[in-house]
Motif scaffolding. Sequence first.
Motif, PDB file in Angstrom:
ATOM      1  N   VAL A   1      29.358   8.938 -68.611  1.00  0.00           N
ATOM      2  CA  VAL A   1      30.852   8.340 -68.228  1.00  0.00           C
ATOM      3  C   VAL A   1      31.066   7.214 -69.160  1.00  0.00           C
ATOM      4  O   VAL A   1      32.188   6.934 -69.566  1.00  0.00           O
ATOM      5  CB  VAL A   1      30.728   8.005 -66.813  1.00  0.00           C
ATOM      6  N   ALA A   2      30.002   6.377 -69.182  1.00  0.00           N
ATOM      7  CA  ALA A   2      30.428   4.960 -70.058  1.00  0.00           C
ATOM      8  C   ALA A   2      30.422   5.608 -71.405  1.00  0.00           C
ATOM      9  O   ALA A   2      31.392   4.832 -72.192  1.00  0.00           O
ATOM     10  CB  ALA A   2      29.041   4.100 -70.038  1.00  0.00           C
TER      11      ALA A   2
ATOM     12  N   MET B   1      24.287  13.861 -59.272  1.00  0.00           N
ATOM     13  CA  MET B   1      23.461  12.505 -59.384  1.00  0.00           C
ATOM     14  C   MET B   1      22.756  12.198 -58.438  1.00  0.00           C
ATOM     15  O   MET B   1      21.774  11.572 -58.263  1.00  0.00           O
ATOM     16  CB  MET B   1      24.678  11.365 -59.706  1.00  0.00           C
ATOM     17  N   LEU B   2      23.621  12.347 -57.065  1.00  0.00           N
ATOM     18  CA  LEU B   2      22.965  12.020 -55.695  1.00  0.00           C
ATOM     19  C   LEU B   2      21.749  12.826 -55.543  1.00  0.00           C
ATOM     20  O   LEU B   2      20.847  12.495 -55.084  1.00  0.00           O
ATOM     21  CB  LEU B   2      23.746  12.023 -54.736  1.00  0.00           C
ATOM     22  N   SER B   3      21.869  14.033 -55.845  1.00  0.00           N
ATOM     23  CA  SER B   3      20.757  15.090 -55.531  1.00  0.00           C
ATOM     24  C   SER B   3      19.348  14.454 -56.500  1.00  0.00           C
ATOM     25  O   SER B   3      18.169  14.731 -55.796  1.00  0.00           O
ATOM     26  CB  SER B   3      20.892  16.490 -55.889  1.00  0.00           C
ATOM     27  N   PHE B   4      19.692  14.181 -57.586  1.00  0.00           N
ATOM     28  CA  PHE B   4      18.674  13.599 -58.399  1.00  0.00           C
ATOM     29  C   PHE B   4      18.168  12.327 -58.110  1.00  0.00           C
ATOM     30  O   PHE B   4      16.837  11.954 -58.185  1.00  0.00           O
ATOM     31  CB  PHE B   4      19.012  13.722 -60.175  1.00  0.00           C
TER      32      PHE B   4
ATOM     33  N   LYS C   1      18.847  11.163 -63.618  1.00  0.00           N
ATOM     34  CA  LYS C   1      19.774  10.520 -63.057  1.00  0.00           C
ATOM     35  C   LYS C   1      20.465   9.499 -63.829  1.00  0.00           C
ATOM     36  O   LYS C   1      21.854   8.878 -63.692  1.00  0.00           O
ATOM     37  CB  LYS C   1      19.603   9.606 -61.666  1.00  0.00           C
ATOM     38  N   ASN C   2      19.731   9.158 -64.941  1.00  0.00           N
ATOM     39  CA  ASN C   2      20.396   7.929 -66.035  1.00  0.00           C
ATOM     40  C   ASN C   2      21.318   8.685 -66.696  1.00  0.00           C
ATOM     41  O   ASN C   2      22.139   7.891 -67.513  1.00  0.00           O
ATOM     42  CB  ASN C   2      19.225   7.296 -66.691  1.00  0.00           C
TER      43      ASN C   2
ATOM     44  N   ALA D   1      31.806  16.650 -59.332  1.00  0.00           N
ATOM     45  CA  ALA D   1      30.589  17.565 -59.507  1.00  0.00           C
ATOM     46  C   ALA D   1      29.415  16.633 -59.959  1.00  0.00           C
ATOM     47  O   ALA D   1      28.420  16.671 -59.309  1.00  0.00           O
ATOM     48  CB  ALA D   1      30.693  18.518 -60.265  1.00  0.00           C
ATOM     49  N   MET D   2      29.621  15.630 -61.084  1.00  0.00           N
ATOM     50  CA  MET D   2      28.697  15.022 -61.563  1.00  0.00           C
ATOM     51  C   MET D   2      27.992  13.986 -60.424  1.00  0.00           C
ATOM     52  O   MET D   2      27.036  13.559 -60.427  1.00  0.00           O
ATOM     53  CB  MET D   2      29.086  14.189 -62.509  1.00  0.00           C
ATOM     54  N   GLY D   3      28.954  13.454 -59.721  1.00  0.00           N
ATOM     55  CA  GLY D   3      28.414  12.597 -58.605  1.00  0.00           C
ATOM     56  C   GLY D   3      27.531  13.302 -57.595  1.00  0.00           C
ATOM     57  O   GLY D   3      26.321  12.631 -57.017  1.00  0.00           O
TER      58      GLY D   3
END
Length: 431
Positions: free
Chosen positions: A293-294, A265-268, A286-287, A260-262
């Motif tokens: 995750v890091a 992120m692509l949309s942003f 998007k940052n 879901a995060m991926g």
Amino acid sequence: MAPIVRLNLKWIGFILGVLIFINISLLFTTWFSQLYSAELYQSNQFLFLLLQQTDLSLENVLAAWYSSMLLLSVSLVSILCFFSHRPASALWLKNKSGFGWLFFSLSFGALSFSELGSLHETIGDIVLFSSSGGKYGWYVFYFLIGCIGLFMLLFTWIHLRQSTSGLFFATLSVLFFISVPVQEVFEFEFWKAGERPVSYLLLEEGSELFGSLSMLVATMIYFIQSAEKQPQTLPASRVEVRLSVNTGRVFTYIGLVLLAMGFLMLSFSFTTRSHSLSDDQSGIAKNWFPSVVAFVSFVYGAYQVSRKKNTVLYGLMSFLCLFLSVYYGSNWYVFPFLHSGSIKSLLLLSIIGGISVYLSYVFYRNQTNSLQRIPILFFLFSLLISLLTWQTYAAEFGFLSFSSLLVSQLSYNHFTKKSAINTKKLKPKFT
């Protein structure tokens, strides 16, 4: 097989002390920056840039990243509280209210995202709220904030009323957060008059920081106290909490969250303009994704270090993940210095690359299954591409890199324990 979380209470106390010190330090540097940044810009630009990184009023800086990750920490502990919640009563309210921890987690996760993406600065003007007409869109938003605050007060009273300290910190946190919109109303009036008192800025930023920290303490108290309902085999300075969830489901949940995060992120990424990457007046949504995750990977590595498990290896992993979480969250990847080709920039990139290669080599060697080695390769190559592509796809490949690292480490930990249990079961018994 249910996962077990083992905590060192002395470590937790030390970390909370460090967070209090950081909060106070950031408020001081913000005050100093507001008063003397113009003079410092003329005399020493390096110190000026360094001071900007610790100014809570700016976006895409270290201070904004810290504030966002503090909120995220509350979200992570709330998830642990949900999985440690074991209803013992037949009362419907007490049984069902445990799902409120998921609402807590989503709320503070959204606040963390908003902190880096600057959504809290403009959310009252979006179509959903502005359809109410003019400034009333903000009033609708503030009303929703009040409803959420009321829910948090009720929820914390239900779950923490038997803990005086937990209830105190939770109530204090809610009061801090509810006061922020009120403070912003007064601050906006001063801003229209052409001034912004530093005292109001510090009060608002301090309320957010200590509100987050107070809720982190409250959720941690609840999680630690849930250990009292379970048998303990550790010394008094340590506790262990068995989570009421199967490890296999944990992988499913994490996979769904990362997926879901991926997509988000692509949309942003498609809606973020390239020239806004160097804009310090608005956050870059998007940052948040690679930074989160890091940061979660850093927490996992630090947890392994606290258990004195492969201290050097997981210490290096923690350092790398923490640095790169700041690197993405603070928008450092747009700094020309890091890609200028100077000796200092090459040395820094060599250190980061060297640690990444070393970690990948050790993790790859430890994995016995070829399928489990694939995420390690994804981690290394995606990270190298992220560091080399500079502005273009740094955040996207950074997210892919640390998602792969997190999956590889969790799978390695799971299958190692599973193998040990199976070996123990197959071990012959002698009578």
